[in-house]
Design a protein around this motif. Structure first.
Motif, PDB file in Angstrom:
ATOM      1  N   ASN A  78      -7.798   3.006 -18.358  1.00 26.17           N
ATOM      2  CA  ASN A  78      -8.521   2.444 -17.215  1.00 26.17           C
ATOM      3  C   ASN A  78      -7.923   1.083 -16.884  1.00 26.17           C
ATOM      4  OD1 ASN A  78     -10.343   1.406 -15.360  1.00 26.17           O
ATOM      5  ND2 ASN A  78     -12.138   2.265 -16.400  1.00 26.17           N
ATOM      6  N   ALA A  79      -6.890   1.102 -16.044  1.00 23.68           N
ATOM      7  CA  ALA A  79      -6.153  -0.134 -15.748  1.00 23.68           C
ATOM      8  C   ALA A  79      -7.035  -1.183 -15.076  1.00 23.68           C
ATOM      9  CB  ALA A  79      -4.945   0.182 -14.858  1.00 23.68           C
ATOM     10  N   ILE A  84      -9.726  -6.474 -15.544  1.00 21.32           N
ATOM     11  CA  ILE A  84     -10.909  -7.337 -15.434  1.00 21.32           C
ATOM     12  C   ILE A  84     -11.163  -8.059 -16.753  1.00 21.32           C
ATOM     13  CG2 ILE A  84     -13.430  -7.329 -15.195  1.00 21.32           C
ATOM     14  CD1 ILE A  84     -13.103  -5.100 -13.115  1.00 21.32           C
ATOM     15  N   LEU A  85     -11.089  -7.328 -17.851  1.00 17.15           N
ATOM     16  CA  LEU A  85     -11.319  -7.934 -19.163  1.00 17.15           C
ATOM     17  C   LEU A  85     -10.216  -8.924 -19.523  1.00 17.15           C
ATOM     18  CD1 LEU A  85     -12.562  -4.833 -21.203  1.00 17.15           C
ATOM     19  CD2 LEU A  85     -13.919  -6.628 -20.108  1.00 17.15           C
ATOM     20  N   MET A  86      -8.978  -8.630 -19.130  1.00 18.30           N
ATOM     21  CA  MET A  86      -7.885  -9.560 -19.391  1.00 18.30           C
ATOM     22  C   MET A  86      -8.098 -10.867 -18.632  1.00 18.30           C
ATOM     23  SD  MET A  86      -3.772  -8.976 -18.855  1.00 18.30           S
ATOM     24  CE  MET A  86      -3.910  -7.398 -19.708  1.00 18.30           C
ATOM     25  N   GLY A  87      -8.508 -10.755 -17.374  1.00 17.21           N
ATOM     26  CA  GLY A  87      -8.803 -11.950 -16.589  1.00 17.21           C
ATOM     27  C   GLY A  87      -9.973 -12.716 -17.184  1.00 17.21           C
ATOM     28  N   ALA A  88     -10.970 -11.990 -17.709  1.00 20.61           N
ATOM     29  CA  ALA A  88     -12.134 -12.637 -18.321  1.00 20.61           C
ATOM     30  C   ALA A  88     -11.726 -13.435 -19.551  1.00 20.61           C
ATOM     31  CB  ALA A  88     -13.181 -11.588 -18.685  1.00 20.61           C
ATOM     32  N   ALA A 116      -7.780 -14.225 -11.315  1.00 21.81           N
ATOM     33  CA  ALA A 116      -8.259 -13.376 -10.220  1.00 21.81           C
ATOM     34  C   ALA A 116      -7.180 -12.412  -9.744  1.00 21.81           C
ATOM     35  CB  ALA A 116      -8.739 -14.251  -9.064  1.00 21.81           C
ATOM     36  N   LEU A 117      -5.936 -12.840  -9.811  1.00 19.59           N
ATOM     37  CA  LEU A 117      -4.825 -11.996  -9.353  1.00 19.59           C
ATOM     38  C   LEU A 117      -4.628 -10.777 -10.254  1.00 19.59           C
ATOM     39  CD1 LEU A 117      -2.069 -14.531  -8.226  1.00 19.59           C
ATOM     40  CD2 LEU A 117      -3.005 -12.650  -6.862  1.00 19.59           C
ATOM     41  N   ILE A 118      -4.942 -10.902 -11.527  1.00 22.37           N
ATOM     42  CA  ILE A 118      -4.710  -9.794 -12.466  1.00 22.37           C
ATOM     43  C   ILE A 118      -5.481  -8.540 -12.048  1.00 22.37           C
ATOM     44  CG2 ILE A 118      -5.005  -9.026 -14.850  1.00 22.37           C
ATOM     45  CD1 ILE A 118      -4.423 -11.906 -15.721  1.00 22.37           C
TER      46      ILE A 118
END
Length: 379
Positions: A78-79, A84-88, A116-118
């Motif tokens: 689930n990219a 989202i989790l990486m940005g978090a 935000a870009l991720i």
């Protein structure tokens, strides 16, 4: 029916897991905050507390949220969820460093754009806004190549909006929990399992930290928590609101996040009107105004909770019953809130509120007393 029962079970488990971990981790994080010097010392009129209080409580919220997500959400392949989790994680690391040593605003802004870009580059984008022109045949505007810039703007704006309302004990945490609960209800109504579970985890993490954060607060969430909550609310609103309610996509997320959006917008306008930088801190936020009108912290926070809940309930009605029912529902709740305010607030507080409203109407500025508090004299 089986799917719905299974979804409800997962939602309850996600909420309880996040709540338990967040609650148990807060004392640990509190000890850690003292050791590394992440302590908020009251040094200006904008701060409501009188004694040093450890911040970094957002780390406990983040840990509770992540444990729940990793246990109950399948992120393999689930990219979008991974992004989202990486940005978090980036937002939380930035917040931890900022809670230890104050970072320059521009540096934080740049890192937030990167975070935000991720997700934006991995498909988490706002593809359309509902058309505000009622005379147009097009129901919504397709953003096309502007999707990514608008998405980044939305995520960064909401991330900072939640951070800006974090000025009273339990305020940002409670408002975020109410907003997340609203998104959770809408996701359940739309049978969007992933969004519902993620929102349940966020609600649980907020509630688990709440006993330590309510007035008188034993710990603050700091920038770590406020920016993390704003980031998750922003990104998941794109997944669960802009995506599945295209025709009313403009109204629903703006209702759910209406309080932080309004406060931030008003703060920017106020500061620019005074010839200041939009990022210049001041004592003119909604919660400051309520305190200056005579409310104590608990009353001010409760008032803003009610406003946030009214907006959230209106968003739920809008997604299920249409615009007319939502408007009627919103009006009815406003009337109930006004009546409740007359019962709950002391007579002298209501008199000061009325005086403030008359002053705003007659003179176009917010001075409701002969002399403004020191924090406001700067403006």
């Amino acid at each position: 029916m089986a799917f719905e029962s299974q979804l409800i079970g997962c939602v309850v488990l996600a909420l309880l897991a996040a709540l338990t971990v967040s609650f148990l981790m807060t004392p640990v994080v509190k000890t850690f905050a003292y050791k590394i010097g992440a302590v908020d010392v009251p040094k200006d009129a904008r701060r409501m507390h009188k004694v040093p209080i450890p911040r970094l409580g957002g780390l406990a919220i983040f840990i509770g949220f992540m444990v729940s997500i990793l246990l109950l959400v399948d992120i393999r392949g689930n990219a979008q969820m991974q992004s989202i989790l990486m940005g978090a994680v980036i937002i939380v690391v930035l917040g931890v460093v900022d809670d230890i040593m104050a970072l320059p605003a521009m540096l934080k802004f740049v890192v937030q754009i990167v975070a935000a870009l991720i997700p934006a580059l991995n498909g988490v984008v706002i593809q359309a806004f509902s058309n505000l022109n009622i005379f147009s045949d097009n129901l919504y505007w397709v953003l096309g190549p502007l999707s990514i810039p608008f998405t980044v703007l939305w995520i960064v704006a909401i991330t900072n909006s939640v951070n800006l309302i974090d000025g009273l004990d339990g305020l940002a945490n409670g408002v975020s929990a109410i907003s997340a609960t609203t998104m959770l209800v809408i996701a359940l109504l739309a049978s969007e399992a992933q969004v519902a579970i993620v929102m349940a985890a966020l609600v649980g993490a907020c509630v688990g930290f709440m006993p330590y954060n309510l007035n008188p607060a034993k710990m603050f969430m700091g920038d770590t928590g406020a920016t993390f909550l704003g980031y998750i609310l922003a990104t998941m609103s794109i997944q669960g609101l802009f995506k599945f309610y295209a025709v009313i996509s403009f109204a629903v997320p703006f209702l759910i996040l209406g309080l932080p959006i309004f406060d931030t917008t008003f703060a920017f306008i106020r500061r620019i009107a005074h010839g200041q930088s939009p990022m210049h801190p001041d004592r003119g936020h909604i919660h400051h105004r309520l305190i200056d009108m005579g409310l104590n912290q608990k009353q001010a926070v409760a008032t803003l909770y009610v406003i946030s809940a009214i907006l959230g309930l209106s968003a739920v009605v809008l997604t299920t019953g249409g615009e007319q029912k939502a408007i009627l529902f919103f009006a009815a709740l406003c009337i109930v809130a006004a009546v409740a305010a007359r019962v709950v607030f002391p007579k002298e507080v209501r008199a000061e509120l009325q005086e403030e409203l008359e002053e705003l109407r007659d003179h176009g500025h917010r001075s409701g007393t002969e002399e403004a508090p020191e924090g406001e004299k700067e403006e």
